[in-house]
Motif scaffolding. Structure first.
Motif, PDB file in Angstrom:
ATOM      1  N   GLU A  25      20.373   6.988   4.860  1.00 56.26           N
ATOM      2  CA  GLU A  25      20.252   8.499   4.716  1.00 56.26           C
ATOM      3  C   GLU A  25      20.970   9.089   3.734  1.00 56.26           C
ATOM      4  OE1 GLU A  25      20.532   6.869   7.696  1.00 56.26           O
ATOM      5  OE2 GLU A  25      19.011   7.524   8.916  1.00 56.26           O
ATOM      6  N   GLN A  26      22.334   8.331   3.582  1.00 55.02           N
ATOM      7  CA  GLN A  26      23.205   8.983   2.585  1.00 55.02           C
ATOM      8  C   GLN A  26      22.738   8.154   1.002  1.00 55.02           C
ATOM      9  OE1 GLN A  26      27.325   8.611   3.292  1.00 55.02           O
ATOM     10  NE2 GLN A  26      26.920   8.886   5.438  1.00 55.02           N
ATOM     11  N   ILE A  27      21.776   7.306   0.975  1.00 55.47           N
ATOM     12  CA  ILE A  27      21.510   6.851  -0.323  1.00 55.47           C
ATOM     13  C   ILE A  27      19.984   7.161  -0.848  1.00 55.47           C
ATOM     14  CG2 ILE A  27      20.962   4.458  -1.405  1.00 55.47           C
ATOM     15  CD1 ILE A  27      22.937   3.274   0.574  1.00 55.47           C
ATOM     16  N   ILE A  28      19.148   7.229  -0.079  1.00 58.75           N
ATOM     17  CA  ILE A  28      17.531   7.576  -0.510  1.00 58.75           C
ATOM     18  C   ILE A  28      17.638   8.998  -1.134  1.00 58.75           C
ATOM     19  CG2 ILE A  28      15.177   7.642   0.107  1.00 58.75           C
ATOM     20  CD1 ILE A  28      16.366   5.048   0.036  1.00 58.75           C
TER      21      ILE A  28
ATOM     22  N   LYS B 282       0.689  -1.062  -0.106  1.00 63.18           N
ATOM     23  CA  LYS B 282      -0.135  -0.097  -0.024  1.00 63.18           C
ATOM     24  C   LYS B 282       0.927   1.298  -0.062  1.00 63.18           C
ATOM     25  CE  LYS B 282      -4.408  -1.264   1.833  1.00 63.18           C
ATOM     26  NZ  LYS B 282      -4.375  -2.563   2.387  1.00 63.18           N
ATOM     27  N   ARG B 283       1.992   1.366   0.960  1.00 66.40           N
ATOM     28  CA  ARG B 283       2.781   2.214   0.902  1.00 66.40           C
ATOM     29  C   ARG B 283       3.629   2.562  -0.173  1.00 66.40           C
ATOM     30  NH1 ARG B 283       6.297   3.642   6.359  1.00 66.40           N
ATOM     31  NH2 ARG B 283       4.203   4.719   6.962  1.00 66.40           N
ATOM     32  N   LEU B 284       4.209   1.472  -0.838  1.00 69.15           N
ATOM     33  CA  LEU B 284       4.735   1.388  -1.987  1.00 69.15           C
ATOM     34  C   LEU B 284       3.978   2.057  -3.156  1.00 69.15           C
ATOM     35  CD1 LEU B 284       7.388   0.748  -3.708  1.00 69.15           C
ATOM     36  CD2 LEU B 284       6.349  -1.470  -4.208  1.00 69.15           C
TER      37      LEU B 284
ATOM     38  N   ILE C 251      14.439   0.270  -9.668  1.00 73.48           N
ATOM     39  CA  ILE C 251      13.990   0.793  -8.253  1.00 73.48           C
ATOM     40  C   ILE C 251      14.305  -0.268  -7.205  1.00 73.48           C
ATOM     41  CG2 ILE C 251      12.351   1.957  -6.870  1.00 73.48           C
ATOM     42  CD1 ILE C 251      10.734   2.898  -9.465  1.00 73.48           C
ATOM     43  N   PRO C 252      15.509  -0.365  -6.686  1.00 72.71           N
ATOM     44  CA  PRO C 252      15.803  -1.405  -5.611  1.00 72.71           C
ATOM     45  C   PRO C 252      15.050  -0.703  -4.270  1.00 72.71           C
ATOM     46  CG  PRO C 252      17.544   0.031  -6.238  1.00 72.71           C
ATOM     47  CD  PRO C 252      16.783   0.689  -6.872  1.00 72.71           C
ATOM     48  N   ILE C 253      14.132  -1.692  -3.622  1.00 77.09           N
ATOM     49  CA  ILE C 253      13.455  -1.180  -2.506  1.00 77.09           C
ATOM     50  C   ILE C 253      13.942  -1.990  -1.190  1.00 77.09           C
ATOM     51  CG2 ILE C 253      11.196  -1.205  -1.526  1.00 77.09           C
ATOM     52  CD1 ILE C 253      10.231  -1.587  -4.609  1.00 77.09           C
ATOM     53  N   GLY C 254      14.463  -1.335  -0.209  1.00 79.05           N
ATOM     54  CA  GLY C 254      14.934  -1.965   0.732  1.00 79.05           C
ATOM     55  C   GLY C 254      16.459  -2.192   0.758  1.00 79.05           C
ATOM     56  N   ARG C 255      17.119  -2.443   1.949  1.00 74.89           N
ATOM     57  CA  ARG C 255      18.438  -2.578   2.247  1.00 74.89           C
ATOM     58  C   ARG C 255      19.092  -3.524   1.289  1.00 74.89           C
ATOM     59  NH1 ARG C 255      21.188   1.062   5.413  1.00 74.89           N
ATOM     60  NH2 ARG C 255      22.903   0.403   3.938  1.00 74.89           N
ATOM     61  N   LEU C 256      18.559  -4.791   1.220  1.00 80.93           N
ATOM     62  CA  LEU C 256      19.245  -5.793   0.327  1.00 80.93           C
ATOM     63  C   LEU C 256      19.334  -5.528  -0.833  1.00 80.93           C
ATOM     64  CD1 LEU C 256      20.126  -8.563   1.921  1.00 80.93           C
ATOM     65  CD2 LEU C 256      18.187  -9.559   0.833  1.00 80.93           C
TER      66      LEU C 256
ATOM     67  N   LEU D 210      14.508   3.072  -3.193  1.00 82.54           N
ATOM     68  CA  LEU D 210      13.478   3.661  -2.080  1.00 82.54           C
ATOM     69  C   LEU D 210      13.704   2.714  -0.939  1.00 82.54           C
ATOM     70  CD1 LEU D 210      10.285   3.477  -4.222  1.00 82.54           C
ATOM     71  CD2 LEU D 210      11.236   5.338  -3.150  1.00 82.54           C
ATOM     72  N   PRO D 211      13.495   3.305   0.326  1.00 83.85           N
ATOM     73  CA  PRO D 211      13.620   2.275   1.505  1.00 83.85           C
ATOM     74  C   PRO D 211      12.531   1.059   1.377  1.00 83.85           C
ATOM     75  CG  PRO D 211      12.514   4.393   1.928  1.00 83.85           C
ATOM     76  CD  PRO D 211      12.999   4.270   0.726  1.00 83.85           C
ATOM     77  N   HIS D 212      12.743   0.354   2.149  1.00 83.71           N
ATOM     78  CA  HIS D 212      11.505  -0.758   2.438  1.00 83.71           C
ATOM     79  C   HIS D 212      10.319  -0.070   3.005  1.00 83.71           C
ATOM     80  CE1 HIS D 212       9.063  -4.049   3.241  1.00 83.71           C
ATOM     81  NE2 HIS D 212       9.721  -4.832   2.276  1.00 83.71           N
ATOM     82  N   PRO D 213       9.129  -0.186   2.379  1.00 86.84           N
ATOM     83  CA  PRO D 213       8.112   0.579   2.947  1.00 86.84           C
ATOM     84  C   PRO D 213       7.323   0.025   4.061  1.00 86.84           C
ATOM     85  CG  PRO D 213       7.308  -0.608   0.668  1.00 86.84           C
ATOM     86  CD  PRO D 213       9.094  -0.904   1.147  1.00 86.84           C
ATOM     87  N   SER D 214       7.867  -0.873   4.688  1.00 87.76           N
ATOM     88  CA  SER D 214       7.136  -1.663   5.830  1.00 87.76           C
ATOM     89  C   SER D 214       6.719  -0.451   7.048  1.00 87.76           C
ATOM     90  CB  SER D 214       8.191  -2.311   6.923  1.00 87.76           C
ATOM     91  OG  SER D 214       7.676  -2.646   7.829  1.00 87.76           O
TER      92      SER D 214
END
Ligand code: SF4
Length: 202
Positions: free
Chosen positions: A150-153, A65-67, A132-137, A167-171
């Motif tokens: 903070e230095q990537i997004i 939903k957030r993504l 669009i890679p989503i989340g750290r992994l 994008l960060p993981h939208p959890s």
């Protein structure tokens, strides 16, 4: 063989893959991989969660939903995006519950390595212009994984002629999103994605 047939054949191979089970990991139910050969945008998540493993649709649960709210702000409508673009993950099978007994655990380095050739083939075959890679992994595949989010997004980079906008993981559980400075970083990333969407004529 046409690109469409090649992608269908690749999906069949990925769905039949049981390398992780053979290596002694959790018994996999079959991979979640969705997208079309004409996609210009590829999202790469971490791995399917328990809901996605059942319905076979990436980002189907709460985080989806957030993504799609973010992608919507960039001008992508969810139904159209799902039907015309490509959504995959670092590992394609649900890796099992997290240490707390719910959700999902982070795929091990061995699982990531076993699954990596599938992702490389997907990227080579689909040839997306925007990833669009989503989340750290997933972000760690394209940016220095030692850097804090903070230095990537809010940044973009190019690799092999493709634009990469993480994008960060939208959890919803993540406290990262609660900080105004981080929300501003996500907004910057959304503006970058929007700009790229327009450039691609989508
Ligand atoms: S996670 Fe990847 S390597 Fe492991 S069984 Fe599933 S498709 Fe195969």
């Amino acid at each position: 063989m046409s690109k469409k047939s090649e992608l269908s054949a690749l999906h069949l191979q990925i769905r039949a893959c049981r390398q992780c089970a053979a290596a002694g990991y959790w018994i996999v139910e079959g991979a979640v991989v969705r997208g079309v050969h004409t996609a210009q945008v590829m999202t790469i998540g971490q791995a399917p969660g328990p809901t996605e493993a059942v319905v076979k649709r990436p980002f189907n649960a709460g985080s989806g939903k957030r993504l799609f709210q973010w992608l919507g702000e960039a001008g992508f409508e969810e139904g159209t995006f799902r039907a015309t673009q490509y959504m995959t993950a670092v590992t394609k099978c649900y890796p099992g519950k997290g240490t707390g007994g719910g959700g999902d655990r982070v795929p091990s380095k061995e699982e990531q390595a076993l699954c990596r050739p599938w992702l490389d083939q997907e990227i080579a075959l689909v040839n997306p212009q925007l990833i669009i890679p989503i989340g750290r992994l997933a972000i760690g595949l394209f940016f220095d994984a030692r850097l804090p989010l903070e230095q990537i997004i809010g940044r973009r980079r190019e690799r092999d002629g493709r634009v990469i906008i993480p994008l960060p993981h939208p959890s919803g559980a993540s406290t990262w999103h609660q900080k105004p400075a981080n929300r501003a970083r996500v907004k910057r990333a959304i503006r970058l994605i929007e700009k790229q969407r327009k450039r691609l004529g989508l």
